[in-house]
Design an enzyme around this catalytic site. Sequence first.
Site, PDB file in Angstrom:
ATOM      1  NE  ARG A  13      -2.476  -1.443   3.425  1.00  0.00           N
ATOM      2  CZ  ARG A  13      -1.880  -0.827   4.431  1.00  0.00           C
ATOM      3  NH1 ARG A  13      -1.836   0.496   4.480  1.00  0.00           N
ATOM      4  NH2 ARG A  13      -1.364  -1.507   5.428  1.00  0.00           N
ATOM      5  CE1 TYR A  67       0.284  -5.855  -1.836  1.00  0.00           C
ATOM      6  CE2 TYR A  67      -0.860  -3.919  -0.997  1.00  0.00           C
ATOM      7  CZ  TYR A  67      -0.319  -5.171  -0.793  1.00  0.00           C
ATOM      8  OH  TYR A  67      -0.394  -5.748   0.440  1.00  0.00           O
ATOM      9  CE  LYS A 115      -7.121  -4.085   4.694  1.00  0.00           C
ATOM     10  NZ  LYS A 115      -5.829  -4.242   5.287  1.00  0.00           N
ATOM     11  CG  HIS A 166      -7.366  -3.254   9.940  1.00  0.00           C
ATOM     12  ND1 HIS A 166      -6.066  -2.858  10.117  1.00  0.00           N
ATOM     13  CD2 HIS A 166      -7.331  -4.202   8.978  1.00  0.00           C
ATOM     14  CE1 HIS A 166      -5.284  -3.536   9.303  1.00  0.00           C
ATOM     15  NE2 HIS A 166      -6.025  -4.355   8.607  1.00  0.00           N
ATOM     16  CB  SER A 202      -1.072  -4.333   7.548  1.00  0.00           C
ATOM     17  OG  SER A 202      -2.213  -3.585   7.234  1.00  0.00           O
ATOM     18  CB  CYS A 253       0.511  -7.196  13.679  1.00  0.00           C
ATOM     19  SG  CYS A 253       1.546  -5.741  13.482  1.00  0.00           S
ATOM     20  CG  ASP A 304      -7.628  -7.366   6.611  1.00  0.00           C
ATOM     21  OD1 ASP A 304      -6.810  -7.027   7.471  1.00  0.00           O
ATOM     22  OD2 ASP A 304      -7.768  -6.762   5.529  1.00  0.00           O
ATOM     23  NE  ARG A 350       0.030  -8.721   2.041  1.00  0.00           N
ATOM     24  CZ  ARG A 350      -0.618  -8.285   3.123  1.00  0.00           C
ATOM     25  NH1 ARG A 350      -1.753  -8.819   3.501  1.00  0.00           N
ATOM     26  NH2 ARG A 350      -0.111  -7.312   3.847  1.00  0.00           N
TER      27      ARG A 350
END
Length: 582
Positions: A69, A197, A206, A226, A248, A250, A275, A364
């Site tokens: 991002r 992306y 998002k 989130h 993000s 974590c 998420d 990812r």
Amino acid sequence: MTSNETLSAWVDEVARLTRPDSVHWCDGSETENRSMVNLMLESGDLLELNQETHPGCYLHRSDPSDVARVEHLTFVCTSDPETAGPNNHWMDPAEARAKMSALFDGCMEGRTMYVIPYCMGPIDSPLSRCGVEITDSPYVVANMRMMTRMGAPALARIEREGGFVRGLHSTGDLDPERRFIMHFPEDLEIQSFGSGYGGNALLGKKCHALRIASYQARTEGWLAEHMLIVGIENPQGEVRYIAAAFPSACGKTNLAMLIPPESYPGWKVWTVGDDICWMRVGEDGRLWAINPEAGFFGVAPGTSKDTNPNALAMLNRDAIFTNVAVTADNQPWWEGKDDQAPVKDWKGQDFDPANGPAAHPNSRFTVPISHCPSYSDQAEAAQGVPISAIVFGGRRESLVPLVMESKSWRHGVLLGASMASETTAAATGAVGNVRRDPMAMKPFAGYNFGDYWSHWLSFAERADKLPRIFHVNWFRKDADGRFMWPGFGENMRVIDWILRRCEGTADVRETAIGNLPLPGDVRLDGIDTPPETLQALLEVDQGAWAAELEQIAAYLQEYGDHSPPALAEELRNVSASLGASQ
Ligand code: SAT
Ligand code: MN
């Protein structure tokens, strides 16, 4: 192609601006997906992985400048800059629209324009919301098909309901100088140019489900967060649900599908989401949550049979991998996966450790959530699941205890608002810097954080059976830089304490900063963490906390008049009680 006139007029208008060779309305079918995959195999956008070990799995290598991002290029464009707040980059909507129109002008010449109707949330849930993304990227189409309920059923719902969020996306020429992610919350609209992306291009995620939805949620009285959603079943067969916010990269995906350790026989974990969480007050006064997504867009590095066996099990079929490495026999590979050797790195070059890791740190996987072995049978429930506990957490190598409970809803909102975490590879920029990341929403709140905290506080009046709020930190390190807590599946031990608190069967040690477990109440049987380490993880360093509270106060003040006085008052209470205990 649709009976919704607003939608068909908008699609025509976009086609006039972007001038694609053809327009394709996505129906979400298997046949359509097959032809997308074939198209990308031909163009080289996708590479086939080993179909014997990984049937239906493909690799996408993105442009090396387009791997995360881009928060500095992400804008919230509201008529008044105060609405966006100091937490967002702001641009005047007219200026932003002019800038974007110039970029979109003719950008789809020679390309196909795809119209993707999608639904965020179970297709028949009153909590779900629809959107339409227009894109020139087949990679986006293939990913949106896994990440959302995409195609004919979503279009039918849009035609029934009328409203939808508009998202316009083009990968453009991937020039970082011509890359912008613009949000127009007042018009429920997103425009994204110059990146392929995930977080920048899969607009349902998002951009819609957090930035636009958080703005909408404030006006309509719900919460778009989130957070992962996970159900924990005890040996008696009772399932309780937890929603947990972490920045993000974590460990949300790992926690969402944790496997309880051997010391917890008979316990099971059910994954609802990893998420994003939309929550609403139910008629019973509890908070009910749905996962608006239908897939995982998870971080690959570190995923292994030890850290997350459920994730590994779902990654050997029908998954798209982005920027991972490959082995000699063409299997996907990333750091921490297993002891196979990578031969090509994420850029497709012969692997040489001198060039850095084989897989990009933010590489990812995309996979449908229904592939997860711990997929919850409530994941499609129209009413959602009732939430017993909300957990906030950051990545802090010092200071912040393993777990604490808030003293009240208001104190819990303060715990969320004062969260901080070390930055990760999920966004471009330096990694490892501690920054304030309230409710893990710093990059995702679509409006002023001050107003967002007021909105959170307002739930104390909206509902009378609110979940308890906790704060956790799995990432404390000792003087030698080693993690003090084993994490992953062993986090069950902390979850266990949290659930016992919700039930009222565990006591606490009250401290100024929050309520902490009593020694012995976090089970250590079956792990080699000594009780002294646990004790160190639950210590309150008065001096260091006094300094932290000062920083929090300064941070809350950055939001000026928008910062709710109740939070400042709560913080003063914490400071006073810390002072008194010194
Ligand atoms: O890059 S995404 O926004 O899709 C994932 C994340 O950073 O949480
Ligand atoms: Mn995320």
